[in-house]
Scaffold this active site. Structure first.
Site, mmCIF file in Angstrom:
data_model
loop_
_atom_site.group_PDB
_atom_site.id
_atom_site.type_symbol
_atom_site.label_atom_id
_atom_site.label_comp_id
_atom_site.label_asym_id
_atom_site.label_seq_id
_atom_site.Cartn_x
_atom_site.Cartn_y
_atom_site.Cartn_z
ATOM 1 N N ASP A 158 77.217 52.392 -44.870
ATOM 2 C CA ASP A 158 76.164 51.745 -45.260
ATOM 3 C C ASP A 158 75.325 50.994 -44.156
ATOM 4 O OD1 ASP A 158 73.831 51.517 -47.444
ATOM 5 O OD2 ASP A 158 74.370 49.271 -46.908
ATOM 6 N N GLU A 189 75.175 55.926 -42.459
ATOM 7 C CA GLU A 189 73.662 55.864 -42.758
ATOM 8 C C GLU A 189 72.810 54.969 -41.836
ATOM 9 O OE1 GLU A 189 70.945 54.012 -46.486
ATOM 10 O OE2 GLU A 189 72.333 52.950 -45.052
#
Length: 698
Positions: free
Chosen positions: A319, A389
């Protein structure tokens, strides 16, 4: 005393018994008294034969008319085995067997050497994203949990989906719904226990599915034990976070170390009264950034990765990786509008983030984590997948860097968020541009991926219209690479309405126009209260009011539903070689239509995908692509009642209609010179029709 047989008698005896295939005179000869030699008296057939020969002066040639028989002694067997009529066939058979073995080994080695690598699980299946708070509630508290997910695993089997990604479920104060982690090795009680996770993982693997979980490296919760020890000045943890001197009044920062702004707005610096300094937070103030320039921090987070890999998870989604490192010099970032008063800058979009994202050293960290995951990928069938991401917007070159290099691997792929922009200018031409943007910038031979929705963006049915749900799912599932589907997109779920006083999203509380709650409503399973999501009196977010006409159970019984189409396309993608590892050639686009071909070297079967993202249209593709045949079979249509065959000179499509057309050809589009710039392939392979196998280096 035994009578010696005359030569004439012996000859008659042998000839009489030849036809009976009994030539062992040692067993048949009778003595004077009519008795036969007893067993074990030491007189074997060979001895008696030798006696006859020596007594009468007979040579071996006198007995050549004797035929081989079952049970013959070895001396007789050896006599015949050395004869050419027996020796030559035996030797020919032996060397033929050796030759066949060598040829078989050579063919096997050649096939292995020439065969392309099999697609891994993360390449062969769509990835299905679950937002755990909203998927299924099992304990009637109105919030989804791990047991609820376990109870719904058959849904993925029904969809032909083999990879499931679950958003954060770590122990957390829930200031950012799990992205503020208090303990990376514990499950938050709202989602269950570690035992629940172990049971879920076991059930996932029992069904032949794979599990991807979120890994959140940039920051922790301010409740994490590391932060508590850091703010108290514990020696080892003193530099686990980024602390700097600043000026404050009554706990409010009056002069921060620089002008950096949080993603959620306002200063990225927060004063801590215990330590008497400011700490950096690129997200909420309750999410302090870790200091990855401290080797102990890097080791701690690497150990977290090892913990979950040893648990048996199959992949990690990294993330917000671009925020992991910041520039050490802490200079002010340039303003987008140089004329703006610096004191009025409160939004993340008002600065160029030259010093707070994508810093030198970031990829070294990610490459190290990839190597750790490779350590756990040696067991057959247990490859560990890594995806990053990073929203880089127009800086697509930065995104492509997450693939790594030909020498050092990094992510299997970075998430491709560019199709999320499609609703802003929905058209065939816009779709063509976004697909080509990724394919033309992606390093050669790497694996693409596609995302049309997630927990941070509006649902397709609301961003454009319900009539485009099917055609966009067809786009997602027929492009090369790995598609990622957000829960509910398979049935065309829409956003819910959330008033300002109901907002739970922290980003939405800062700016209601950026509220993400509408995209996170409970999954719509059936027509029962709360859409089958929960038996609680109240769910954490409202269920969409139209769930009774849009749910899984209803669509499973409808052959023309979005769910049925989604399932048909996943099955087609899995069964047809050109759709999951062949070429893609972008052959046509205009205001309404986007069309592309999927084909595989050596295979005559090819597919033409025609997508209408505008108004009703009649398209003649034979004029612009004369290599296409005049007609093609309609394999899949987003509209029921379509024709079985269609003329490619007059392809009629309605608004939001998509077609998968199958045809046969010996003229691949990717070999036509004028299309080479619009043709792309990953994991190139060729089909050898004679053996029905794939090979590389074609």
């Amino acid at each position: 005393m035994k009578r010696r047989m005359s030569k004439e008698e012996n000859s008659n005896y042998i000839e009489m018994h030849a036809d009976l295939a009994v030539e062992n005179k040692g067993f048949d000869q009778e003595g004077e008294d009519g008795s036969k030699p007893a067993e074990g008296d030491g007189e074997t057939a060979s001895v008696q034969l030798s006696a006859f020969e020596s007594a009468d002066g007979l040579s071996e040639l006198d007995y050549t008319q004797i035929k081989p028989y079952a049970g013959m002694p070895k001396e007789v067997l050896l006599q015949y085995s050395t004869q050419a009529c027996y020796r030559l066939p035996r030797e020919i058979l032996f060397w033929f067997t050796v030759l066949c073995t060598l040829v078989l080994l050579a063919v096997t080695a050649t096939i292995i050497a020439l065969s392309p690598q099999c697609l891994s699980w993360w390449q062969s299946s769509p990835v299905y994203q679950i937002y755990p708070r909203s998927f299924q509630d099992s304990d009637q508290d109105g919030v989804g949990d791990l047991k609820g997910i376990q109870n719904r695993l058959d849904h993925f089997v029904y969809l032909n989906v083999k990879a499931v990604w679950i958003s954060p479920f770590y122990k957390s104060p829930m200031k950012d719904f799990g992205y503020d982690v208090e303990d990376f090795r514990e499950i938050d009680p709202v989602f269950g226990t570690m035992e629940d996770f172990d049971n879920l993982l076991s059930s996932i693997h029992d069904r032949g599915l794979k599990l991807i979980i979120d890994f959140i490296p940039n920051h922790t919760s301010d409740k994490h034990v590391w932060f508590q020890r850091s703010r108290n000045g514990t020696e080892k943890y003193k530099d686990y976070y980024i602390w700097k001197d600043c000026e404050s009044v009554n706990g409010t920062v009056t002069k921060p170390p620089n002008n950096w702004v949080s993603v959620f707005g306002n200063s990225a610096w927060q004063f801590d009264v215990v330590r008497g300094q400011c700490y950096l937070h690129q997200f909420l103030k309750e999410q302090p950034d870790l200091n990855f320039r401290n080797a102990d921090v890097l080791k701690e987070m690497t150990d977290v990765i090892r913990f979950w890999l040893e648990k048996g998870v199959d992949g990690l989604r990294m993330d917000a990786v671009k925020f992991i490192l910041e520039a050490e010099h802490l200079r002010d970032e340039p303003q987008v509008n140089p004329e703006q008063n610096p004191e009025n800058i409160t939004s993340h979009s008002e600065l160029y983030h030259d010093y707070t994202d994508s810093q030198v050293g970031l990829h070294v960290i990610l490459q190290g984590w990839r190597q750790v995951m490779d350590e756990y990928s040696t067991e057959p069938g247990r490859y560990r997948f890594m995806v990053t991401e990073s929203y880089d917007y127009e800086k697509i070159g930065r995104t492509m860097m997450y693939y790594g290099t030909s020498f050092v691997q990094e992510a299997n792929f970075p998430f491709n968020f560019y199709l999320l922009d499609l609703p802003e200018s929905l058209s065939g031409r816009a779709c063509y541009d976004l697909v080509k943007l990724w394919m033309s910038n992606m390093p050669k031979g790497y694996w693409p991926n596609w995302v049309v929705g997630n927990h941070d963006n509006p649902r397709i049915a609301s961003a454009v219209s319900r009539k485009y749900v099917n055609v966009i799912n067809m786009l997602l599932l027929t492009l090369p690479g790995t598609p990622t589907s957000y829960y509910g997109e398979e049935i065309g779920m829409e956003n819910i309405a959330v008033s300002e006083d109901q907002i739970q999203d922290p980003f939405g509380k800062f700016d209601p126009s950026e509220n993400r709650d509408p995209f996170r409503s409970p999954m719509q399973w059936d027509s029962s209260p709360n859409a089958g999501f929960s038996e609680a009196n109240k769910t954490w977010l409202p269920v969409h009011p139209e769930y009774q006409t849009c749910n899984v159970m209803m669509q499973r019984n409808d052959s023309s539903s979005p769910l049925t189409l989604y399932r048909t396309l996943t099955a087609l993608r899995e069964s047809e070689l050109p759709l999951h590892r062949g070429w893609v050639c972008l052959v046509w686009s205009d205001a309404d239509i986007f069309a592309y071909v999927r084909e595989l070297d050596g295979l005559s079967t090819a597919f033409l995908i025609v997508l209408n993202l505008g108004n009703g249209s009649i398209t003649d593709l034979t004029g612009v692509v004369p290599e296409l045949p005049r007609e093609a079979s309609v394999r899949v249509s987003t509209l029921s009642g379509s024709m079985k065959t269609m003329s490619l000179a007059a392809i009629k499509t309605e608004t939001g209609e998509g077609l998968v057309l199958e045809y046969h050809t010996r003229e691949p589009i990717h070999e036509v010179s004028r299309f080479r710039e619009n043709c792309f392939v990953s994991e190139k392979a060729c089909y050898f029709s004679a053996l029905g196998i794939l090979y590389k280096n074609c």
